[in-house]
Write an enzyme that holds these catalytic residues in place. Structure first.
Site, short mmCIF file in Angstrom:
data_model
loop_
_atom_site.label_atom_id
_atom_site.label_comp_id
_atom_site.label_asym_id
_atom_site.label_seq_id
_atom_site.Cartn_x
_atom_site.Cartn_y
_atom_site.Cartn_z
CD GLU A 1 -22.74 3.14 -3.22
OE1 GLU A 1 -23.12 2.52 -4.23
OE2 GLU A 1 -22.03 2.64 -2.33
NE ARG B 1 -3.80 -0.05 2.34
CZ ARG B 1 -4.71 0.15 3.28
NH1 ARG B 1 -4.78 -0.67 4.33
NH2 ARG B 1 -5.54 1.17 3.20
CB SER C 1 -19.43 3.63 3.17
OG SER C 1 -18.60 3.35 4.30
CB CYS D 1 8.65 1.47 18.63
SG CYS D 1 9.62 0.13 19.38
CG HIS E 1 -9.31 5.69 10.54
ND1 HIS E 1 -10.26 5.42 9.56
CD2 HIS E 1 -10.00 5.72 11.71
CE1 HIS E 1 -11.45 5.29 10.11
NE2 HIS E 1 -11.32 5.47 11.40
N GLY F 1 -17.33 11.25 0.02
CA GLY F 1 -16.77 9.95 -0.34
C GLY F 1 -16.64 8.97 0.80
#
Length: 254
Positions: free
Chosen positions: A222, A50, A196, A111, A103, A194
């Site tokens: 949506e 990632r 959910s 560490c 997040h 953007g």
């Protein structure tokens, strides 16, 4: 506040929904303290992949529009704060300054022994991970010995590093959460971009603002479970719908 849908337009894998797999796992299978304790090599392969992908991506029109709006309004003694669930740092690269990464970040490490946290943009993050992390379902786990995984460079430590992100089953940083709550308690407009609206506690933020009577506008491809609670909904790609919404209004000073 925003979520993975913003970065998806930069070509960032979301690891959610159909096809959202890395090898045979979804993110929630690997992004846990239990997974890291059981197989730190595999988890580090996932995050190394990632990180390397993100180094090839750039902020899109939505990121840039937010950063431009923040800068423009700051000159009018108005403040824009971005509360992001994303860990990719694209907002930072776009130029945003008032940023709460609830997040954590792909480019920070912590560490597991001494707790030291710092930015880390090394590529690869350690020699043993070079060329590792291919998402192909047929790829074999590297099974890297734990002593060859990223290690703490604080004097006398050498503890195992982990990504400084909030995993499933972990709580958000109390200071960042407190800051976010203060921002939301005092805002006069909230944009939900953007996301959910299913990942808690972030999913509660905008509905709580709406209950206070503050206008909330949702930008999404949506409808979400929270759409009906908001005053406005802009349907479509964030990179298309957000820039005109954040563009300078004729009533603003030059």
């Amino acid at each position: 506040m925003d979520g993975a849908g913003v970065s998806a337009e930069s070509g960032v894998p979301t690891f959610r929904g159909a096809g959202g797999y890395w090898r045979k796992w979804q993110a929630q299978d690997l992004a846990t303290p239990t997974a890291f304790a059981h197989n730190p090599s595999c988890v580090w392969e996932f995050y190394h992949y990632r990180r390397e992908v993100m180094l090839t991506k750039n902020p899109n029109a939505a990121h840039l529009a937010i950063a431009e709006c923040e800068e423009r309004l700051s000159k009018q003694d108005r403040k824009v704060t971005i509360i992001t669930q994303n860990i990719d740092e694209l907002h930072r690269r776009a130029g945003s300054k008032n940023l709460l990464e609830i997040h954590g970040s792909l480019f920070k490490t912590r560490c597991t022994m001494c707790g030291h946290e710092e930015a880390n943009y090394k590529s690869p993050i350690c020699a043993a991970l070079e060329g590792r992390g291919a998402p192909d379902p047929d790829a074999h786990d590297a099974q890297i010995p734990v002593e060859q995984l990223p290690r703490c460079e604080q004097r006398g430590c050498n503890g195992l590093l982990r990504p400084a992100v909030v995993w499933f089953d972990e709580t958000l940083d109390a200071d960042i959460l407190s800051h976010a709550e203060k921002v939301l308690d005092n805002c006069d407009l909230c944009l939900v971009v953007g996301t959910s609206s299913v990942v808690y506690p972030a999913a509660m933020f905008a509905p709580q603002v709406a209950v206070r009577g503050v206008p909330v506008a949702e930008f999404n491809m949506e409808n979400t479970p929270a759409t009906e609670r908001f005053k406005f909904h802009f349907h479509g790609p964030c990179g298309t719908t957000l820039p005109p919404a954040l563009a300078r209004h004729e009533s603003e000073p030059n």
